[in-house]
Design a protein around this motif. Structure first.
Motif: not given
Ligand code: FAD
Length: 313
Positions: A209-217, A298-308, A225-233
């Motif tokens: 439910g938190n797209f901050d890491e997706v948006e930062a990357f 875990d995307l919460h680890t991978v995305l911030p690292a990739a962003t850096e 930025v895109g989203a799956s239907r599960a996220a949108v619904d």
């Protein structure tokens, strides 16, 4: 060769990429003539000429902006000859225009085409249906109305003309039924338009439910930025960013799917991406079947690292 009317989509004086795709397809079946609703035709015509428009028709009747779709139907019905095909991008408004126009002309209608060619007794089309499981090839007749999904074809430049003609159209009183009383502009995200972006970073239920890491990357890459239907619904991201069968079709150079399982309905909207990177903590997730690069984590680890990493590069 017969004229093919191409209805132009544009914003801020720039022609949208799906219109260049329409011009590319129109050249296969006739002479593309661009139709611009509003008063931007002079600014848009040179861009349209680069993709082979033989001329640009300017339809500046104020009823176009003042009323819902029917004045546009009146205008197109007046501009299209009996042997004129009409191509529009597959947007909700354009599908309504296309349906009304086809009925008005008593001719063929194809929506959500992914390819258009000369063939059969006029124009042939291809549609991808049931989440890409079936392909329908149709003989659409000599002068169909066709809406085409964005990213169906790579736009190809071709020499055209930037001549602009003011089109005299007659808007009937009957068309002036539903007046627009207010409209709300989507808040600007500062990111590229989803269907036009070279890079798309999408998040799914795995974001929690938190797209901050997706948006930062995405911002580090200059991506949409895109989203799956599960996220949108779930109300985590706005509906107009949904990718998939009932959302948008994207075909970027790079698609990053973070926390998305790879349901067939999601694949239908992104499987033609040129390179696909998957981040998912379940190594059995079906989306890995599409991955050019798969990261089990875990995307919460991978995305911030990739962003850096991207920011440091
Ligand atoms: P899930 O399937 O729940 O997958 C979540 C994934 O996240 C899992 O693989 C999990 O391993 C992973 N994950 C969880 N936590 C983490 C973490 N911390 N780090 C990394 N990974 C993690 N769906 C669309 O997307 N677009 C459409 O247009 C669409 N149209 C549809 C039309 C119809 C008629 C129907 C019936 C369905 C449609 N769907 C569509 C829904 C589709 O079937 C799926 O339900 C949806 O795509 C699932 O979204 P998801 O992958 O985000 O969620």
């Amino acid at each position: 060769m017969s004229d093919v009317l191409v209805v132009v989509e544009a914003a801020d004086g720039k022609v949208a990429k799906p219109t260049f795709e329409l011009l590319t397809l129109a050249r296969r079946i006739g002479e593309p003539v661009a139709v611009v609703f509003g008063d931007d035709a002079a600014a848009l015509a040179p861009q349209l000429a680069e993709y082979g428009a033989t001329k640009t028709l300017a339809v500046g009747d104020p009823a176009i902006a003042e009323y819902l779709v029917v004045p546009k139907v009146d205008a197109l019905a007046g501009l299209a000859g009996d042997d004129t095909a009409v191509l529009l991008s597959s947007t909700p408004e354009n599908k309504e225009i296309a349906g009304r126009l086809a009925v008005r002309r008593g001719g063929g209608l194809i929506t959500d085409a992914v390819d258009v060619n000369a063939g059969g007794d006029g124009v042939s089309t291809k549609q991808s249906v049931f989440a890409g499981n079936w392909t329908v090839n149709a003989d659409a007749g000599a002068a169909p109305v066709i809406t085409v999904k964005a990213n169906s074809v790579a736009p190809e430049a071709a020499a055209g003309s930037d001549a602009v003609e003011d089109a005299a159209v007659t808007i009937s009183d009957a068309a002036k039924g539903a007046r627009i009383v207010s409209s709300e502009e989507k808040p600007a995200t500062g990111r590229p338009e989803l269907t036009e972006a070279a890079i798309v970073v999408s998040g799914g239920r795995g974001t929690g439910g938190n797209f901050d890491e997706v948006e930062a990357f995405a911002d580090a890459l200059g991506a949409a930025v895109g989203a799956s239907r599960a996220a949108v619904d779930s109300g985590w991201y706005p509906h107009n960013f949904q990718v998939g069968q009932t959302g948008k079709t994207v075909s970027p150079q790079l698609y990053v799917a973070a926390g998305i399982s790879g349901a067939i309905q999601h694949r239908a909207g992104m499987q033609t991406s040129k390179a696909i990177v998957v981040i998912n903590k379940d190594e059995e997730a079906p989306i890995f079947e599409l991955a050019d690069l798969g990261i089990v984590g875990d995307l919460h680890t991978v995305l911030p690292a990739a962003t850096e990493q991207v920011k440091a590069a």
